[in-house]
Structures are given as C-alpha cells and as structure tokens.
Design an enzyme around this catalytic site. Structure first.
Site, PDB file in Angstrom:
ATOM      1  CE  LYS A 132      -1.828  -1.894   3.695  1.00 32.64           C
ATOM      2  NZ  LYS A 132      -1.688  -3.297   3.494  1.00 32.64           N
ATOM      3  CG  LEU A 167     -12.312 -10.042   0.124  1.00 33.87           C
ATOM      4  CD1 LEU A 167     -12.898  -9.286   1.325  1.00 33.87           C
ATOM      5  CD2 LEU A 167     -13.141 -11.293  -0.161  1.00 33.87           C
ATOM      6  CD  GLU A 221       2.035  -6.706  10.197  1.00 37.79           C
ATOM      7  OE1 GLU A 221       3.237  -6.969  10.091  1.00 37.79           O
ATOM      8  OE2 GLU A 221       1.204  -6.994   9.308  1.00 37.79           O
ATOM      9  CG  ASP A 232      -2.368  -2.100   7.326  1.00 35.78           C
ATOM     10  OD1 ASP A 232      -1.499  -1.898   6.462  1.00 35.78           O
ATOM     11  OD2 ASP A 232      -3.186  -3.037   7.272  1.00 35.78           O
ATOM     12  CE  LYS A 236      -5.616  -3.203   4.640  1.00 35.56           C
ATOM     13  NZ  LYS A 236      -6.058  -4.334   5.457  1.00 35.56           N
TER      14      LYS A 236
HETATM   15  N1  LIG Z   1       0.087 -10.901   4.192  1.00 30.40           N
HETATM   16  C1  LIG Z   1      -1.115 -10.581   3.710  1.00 30.40           C
HETATM   17  O1  LIG Z   1      -2.111 -11.290   3.905  1.00 30.40           O
HETATM   18  C2  LIG Z   1      -1.259  -9.350   2.872  1.00 30.40           C
HETATM   19  C3  LIG Z   1      -2.524  -9.033   2.318  1.00 30.40           C
HETATM   20  C4  LIG Z   1      -2.642  -7.904   1.492  1.00 30.40           C
HETATM   21  C5  LIG Z   1      -1.529  -7.098   1.281  1.00 30.40           C
HETATM   22  N2  LIG Z   1      -0.328  -7.415   1.886  1.00 30.40           N
HETATM   23  C6  LIG Z   1       0.817  -6.547   1.640  1.00 30.40           C
HETATM   24  O2  LIG Z   1       1.706  -7.239   0.760  1.00 30.40           O
HETATM   25  C7  LIG Z   1       3.058  -6.872   1.050  1.00 30.40           C
HETATM   26  C8  LIG Z   1       3.878  -8.116   1.316  1.00 30.40           C
HETATM   27  O3  LIG Z   1       3.355  -8.777   2.460  1.00 30.40           O
HETATM   28  P1  LIG Z   1       4.128 -10.027   3.098  1.00 30.40           P
HETATM   29  O4  LIG Z   1       3.206 -10.574   4.097  1.00 30.40           O
HETATM   30  O5  LIG Z   1       4.658 -10.886   2.007  1.00 30.40           O
HETATM   31  O6  LIG Z   1       5.362  -9.289   3.809  1.00 30.40           O
HETATM   32  P2  LIG Z   1       6.799  -9.913   4.153  1.00 30.40           P
HETATM   33  O7  LIG Z   1       6.719 -11.380   4.309  1.00 30.40           O
HETATM   34  O8  LIG Z   1       7.314  -9.089   5.283  1.00 30.40           O
HETATM   35  O9  LIG Z   1       7.685  -9.632   2.857  1.00 30.40           O
HETATM   36  C9  LIG Z   1       8.111  -8.358   2.533  1.00 30.40           C
HETATM   37  C10 LIG Z   1       9.140  -8.483   1.429  1.00 30.40           C
HETATM   38  O10 LIG Z   1       9.468  -7.169   0.983  1.00 30.40           O
HETATM   39  C11 LIG Z   1      10.863  -7.077   0.833  1.00 30.40           C
HETATM   40  N3  LIG Z   1      11.259  -5.678   0.885  1.00 30.40           N
HETATM   41  C12 LIG Z   1      11.139  -4.784   1.902  1.00 30.40           C
HETATM   42  N4  LIG Z   1      11.622  -3.587   1.513  1.00 30.40           N
HETATM   43  C13 LIG Z   1      12.067  -3.746   0.234  1.00 30.40           C
HETATM   44  C14 LIG Z   1      12.685  -2.896  -0.708  1.00 30.40           C
HETATM   45  N5  LIG Z   1      12.948  -1.611  -0.426  1.00 30.40           N
HETATM   46  N6  LIG Z   1      13.013  -3.387  -1.927  1.00 30.40           N
HETATM   47  C15 LIG Z   1      12.752  -4.668  -2.229  1.00 30.40           C
HETATM   48  N7  LIG Z   1      12.159  -5.529  -1.384  1.00 30.40           N
HETATM   49  C16 LIG Z   1      11.837  -5.067  -0.156  1.00 30.40           C
HETATM   50  C17 LIG Z   1      11.403  -7.912   1.951  1.00 30.40           C
HETATM   51  O11 LIG Z   1      12.756  -8.239   1.673  1.00 30.40           O
HETATM   52  P3  LIG Z   1      13.750  -8.771   2.825  1.00 30.40           P
HETATM   53  O12 LIG Z   1      13.187 -10.062   3.269  1.00 30.40           O
HETATM   54  O13 LIG Z   1      15.031  -8.867   2.104  1.00 30.40           O
HETATM   55  O14 LIG Z   1      13.730  -7.735   3.917  1.00 30.40           O
HETATM   56  C18 LIG Z   1      10.455  -9.121   1.816  1.00 30.40           C
HETATM   57  O15 LIG Z   1      10.896  -9.925   0.744  1.00 30.40           O
HETATM   58  C19 LIG Z   1       2.995  -5.912   2.249  1.00 30.40           C
HETATM   59  O16 LIG Z   1       3.074  -4.587   1.773  1.00 30.40           O
HETATM   60  C20 LIG Z   1       1.635  -6.205   2.855  1.00 30.40           C
HETATM   61  O17 LIG Z   1       1.092  -5.079   3.530  1.00 30.40           O
HETATM   62  C21 LIG Z   1      -0.178  -8.517   2.628  1.00 30.40           C
END
Ligand SMILES: NC(=O)c1ccc[n+]([C@@H]2O[C@H](COP(=O)([O-])OP(=O)(O)OC[C@H]3O[C@@H](n4cnc5c(N)ncnc54)[C@H](OP(=O)(O)O)[C@@H]3O)[C@@H](O)[C@H]2O)c1
Length: 372
Positions: A132, A167, A221, A232, A236
C-alpha cells in the site's frame, strides 16, 4: 502468444506464494490464454538478480529461489552454485527493460520501492501492487502522481489486493465508475486483526487479553501496535478514497490510535504488559454499544464531502457490517445506483493464497491491457 515480462520486488510471504502460483499455472495460461509468463528479475531488500535467458527463470530456478528465501536466505546470500549475478535492485530492473514492457510486481513493504515502480512506468511498463505504501505517498510525490494517473480503467497500475486482499473491492468500484455510476460512500471493516480482537471484546474478553490471543494466533504483526495504531487501515481508506476520486493525504485522515501515547515508543513486551490499562475504557464502550443493540467495530468511512475517518464505531447488529464477527473483512459500497441497497463484499481480507491469487489476477489482466 503474448509475453508477460515480470520483475518482482518483494519476495516474502506473498511474493513467494505468487512465484509458486506462477510455477503451478503458467503452462495452463500459455495453453489456454496464449499468455507466456517470463520471470526476468527477483528483488528483495538486499538486492536483485536478473535473467536474460530466452524464457527467463525456469520453474526449477524459481523453486530453488523460493526454497532459499524460505530457509531464511536473501538475494545477497544466494549460494554461488545458483550461478546468478547479484546486483542492486535498480540494476536488476534496468536489465529487464530491453525485454519490456515489464510488469513490476510490488509485494514488498514500505514506500522505498516507489522509485523502482516509477522508473518502470516511465519506461512504458506496468505496476501491480499488494504494497500500500507507494500508493499512500503524498499526492505531490512524482511516483504517486504517476501511479495514480495510471490507475484508471485502462491504466497500467493495478492494486486490487491493497484493500481486502483477494476480495474484489477495487475492481467492483472501478466497474461502477466505468459504467458511469457515482460511488458516494465506502465503509469497511478492513482489518482482520482488529475484527478478531473486537469480536473477543464483544464476547466479554478484556481488550489486553484479546490482543495477546490475536498475537498468539498469528493475526497481528510482530508488533501488534502496527495494527492497533490504525495506520494500516488509514492507508486502505486513503487508497479507497483516491480510487473514487476524493483527493486526500494520509495526514488529513482522522485516525483513532488504540495505543496510548506513552506506550507508543516502548518495547513490545513492555507494551503488552501495560496495555491492560485501557481495558476498562474499552469494556465500557463495548457495554454502551451492546446496550444500543450494536457492537464495536474498527471501521473506515470514506464518503464524499465528509472527513475520512478510521476508528471504533458502534455498528447496529441488524446491519450486514454489524452482523460480521471474527477476522473477516466486509466492505459496503454505496453509489447512485446502489443507494438504498448497497453492495456488500465479504470474506477473508488477508492470507497468502488469496492475496497472491489477487496479485496474479491483476498481472494477467494488466498483461492483456499492455498488449493491446
Ligand atoms: N500478508 C497478507 O495477507 C497481505 C494481504 C494484502 C496485502 N499485503 C501486503 O503485501 C506486502 C507483502 O506482504 P508479506 O506478508 O509478504 O510481507 P513480508 O513477508 O514481510 O515480505 C516483505 C518483502 O518485501 C521485501 N522488501 C522490503 N523492503 C524492500 C525494498 N525496499 N526493496 C525490495 N524488497 C523489499 C522484503 O525483503 P527482505 O526479506 O530482504 O527484507 C520481503 O521480501 C505488504 O506490503 C503487505 O502489507 C499482505
């Protein structure tokens, strides 16, 4: 055959699941839809890798990359035997450009990916975000301007999963707007975490215990204040507002932060040990709501001509929003045509499989637009 050239920024939970869904489905997309997915770059916070082979990374290479990340590895620690040259994120993305137009998938966290997205859009590519933060940047930011200027019906920005994960919230609003309807209000319980916590509070559990239980169940989190701060949900709300044409900045949104001032900077354990000090006040609000045939919900309200607000509200039990319990999301959309009986969209608003599937669907749809 249409080529979908991908550069993926962010390979955490969602990013890895996107890669796995591509591995599983891409032969079918090629056969049934004439869409050939070519993975050209993989980027995390430590750097990137890029591939100039005709077909991009193979399924075996992608699976090895995911296994490396799952075992705690990062791009910077990819073993030598992978034979992949480690680069900066910007270098990896630049190397994909000659194969473009490139779709940059942003499944990272935070706004530092904005520069990469901006450079890719400027090069004629597209952006698919579950992240986001770049969309919530101030509207004076050049990348935010570019992302939003491409967010319309045939634009090159897709962001379905930023509000309600898999959704169909953004796409529903988009279809209404495209058909000439006027979306007047979007109200939603957009945080599964806060939904779970306030369902427990409604059932009589102290707020502090509900927070501890939600953390233990993996709903929050690592630092539950990231959920309880309301930021957050505010992001949204901002995306939903800009999506329906209301210009708004994050600092103009009224945010109810459920963390008392003096507990915002302490360690997580200190915070969890002290959060019971708000139990009585929240229990009192929950009782007051119950007395009116309502329950407390943390809700985002986006309405033209009204301040955009996120916070605890008393929601009557006899409404669709009020009847919802647990971590499910619900989004109610009112428009000129759906005024008396609004559209309600409900279901899980988080989770790896549904979110990744939403990212993949956005990518396939955008590829079709880009190839026209
Ligand atoms: N989880 C859900 O159900 C959900 C639902 C809707 C939306 N989202 C959104 O989707 C995104 C990913 O969620 P997630 O659960 O997969 O989070 P996550 O497991 O914490 O993964 C985040 C990823 O982003 C990478 N990252 C952070 N800063 C970066 C940068 N400057 N350049 C390149 N890569 C970077 C991290 O790399 P490193 O590991 O190297 O630090 C990691 O690979 C978030 O923004 C979250 O809000 C998540």
């Amino acid at each position: 055959m249409t080529d979908i050239v991908l550069a993926q920024i962010g390979v955490g939970l969602i990013g890895q699941t996107v890669i796995e869904q591509v591995i599983e489905q891409r032969a079918r997309w090629e056969r049934d839809f004439g869409l050939r997915v070519i993975y050209r770059a993989l980027i995390d916070a430590s750097g990137g890798v890029a591939c100039d082979e005709k077909n991009g990374y193979s399924n075996d290479e992608l699976a090895a990359f995911v296994a490396h990340r799952r075992s705690g590895g990062r791009v910077a620690t990819l073993p030598e035997e992978f034979g992949w040259t480690k680069r900066t994120a910007a270098e990896a993305l630049t190397l994909t450009q000659p194969f473009g137009p490139v779709i940059a998938i942003d499944t990272a966290a935070g706004s530092t990916t904005a520069e990469l997205l901006g450079s890719n859009l400027s090069n004629g590519g597209g952006a698919v975000l579950s992240n986001k933060a770049p969309l919530a940047l101030p509207s004076s930011d050049p990348v935010a301007q570019l992302l939003w200027s491409e967010s319309g019906f045939n634009g090159r920005t897709r962001y379905e999963t930023t509000c309600g994960a898999g959704l169909p919230v953004i796409s529903t609003v988009r279809s209404l707007l495209a058909s000439g309807d006027d979306v007047t209000e979007v109200v939603g319980a957009l945080s599964g975490t806060l939904g779970a916590i306030f369902t427990d509070v409604d059932a009589g559990k102290p707020f502090s215990q509900a927070v501890v239980d939600a953390k233990a169940a993996g709903f929050t989190e690592p630092d539950p204040r990231d959920d309880l701060s309301g930021l957050d949900v505010a992001r949204k709300a901002l995306i939903l507002a800009r999506n329906i044409g209301i210009p708004v900045e994050l600092d103009q949104i009224e945010i109810e932060n459920l963390v008392p001032d003096h507990l915002r900077e302490t360690g997580v354990d200190d915070f969890l040990n002290s959060i019971d000090e708000v139990d009585a006040a929240i229990a009192q609000r929950a009782d007051a709501a119950r007395g009116k045939g309502a329950r407390l919900k943390y809700v985002a309200t986006v309405s033209a001509g009204m301040p955009i607000a996120v916070g605890l509200r008393e929601i009557p039990l006899d409404t669709v929003l009020g009847s919802l319990t647990g971590p499910e999301n619900i989004i109610t959309i009112r428009s000129k045509r759906y005024a008396a009986n609004p559209i309600n969209i409900t279901g899980p608003g988080a989770g790896a499989a549904v979110t990744a599937a939403g990212v993949v669907a956005d990518t396939l749809e955008l590829a079709t637009t880009l190839s026209e």
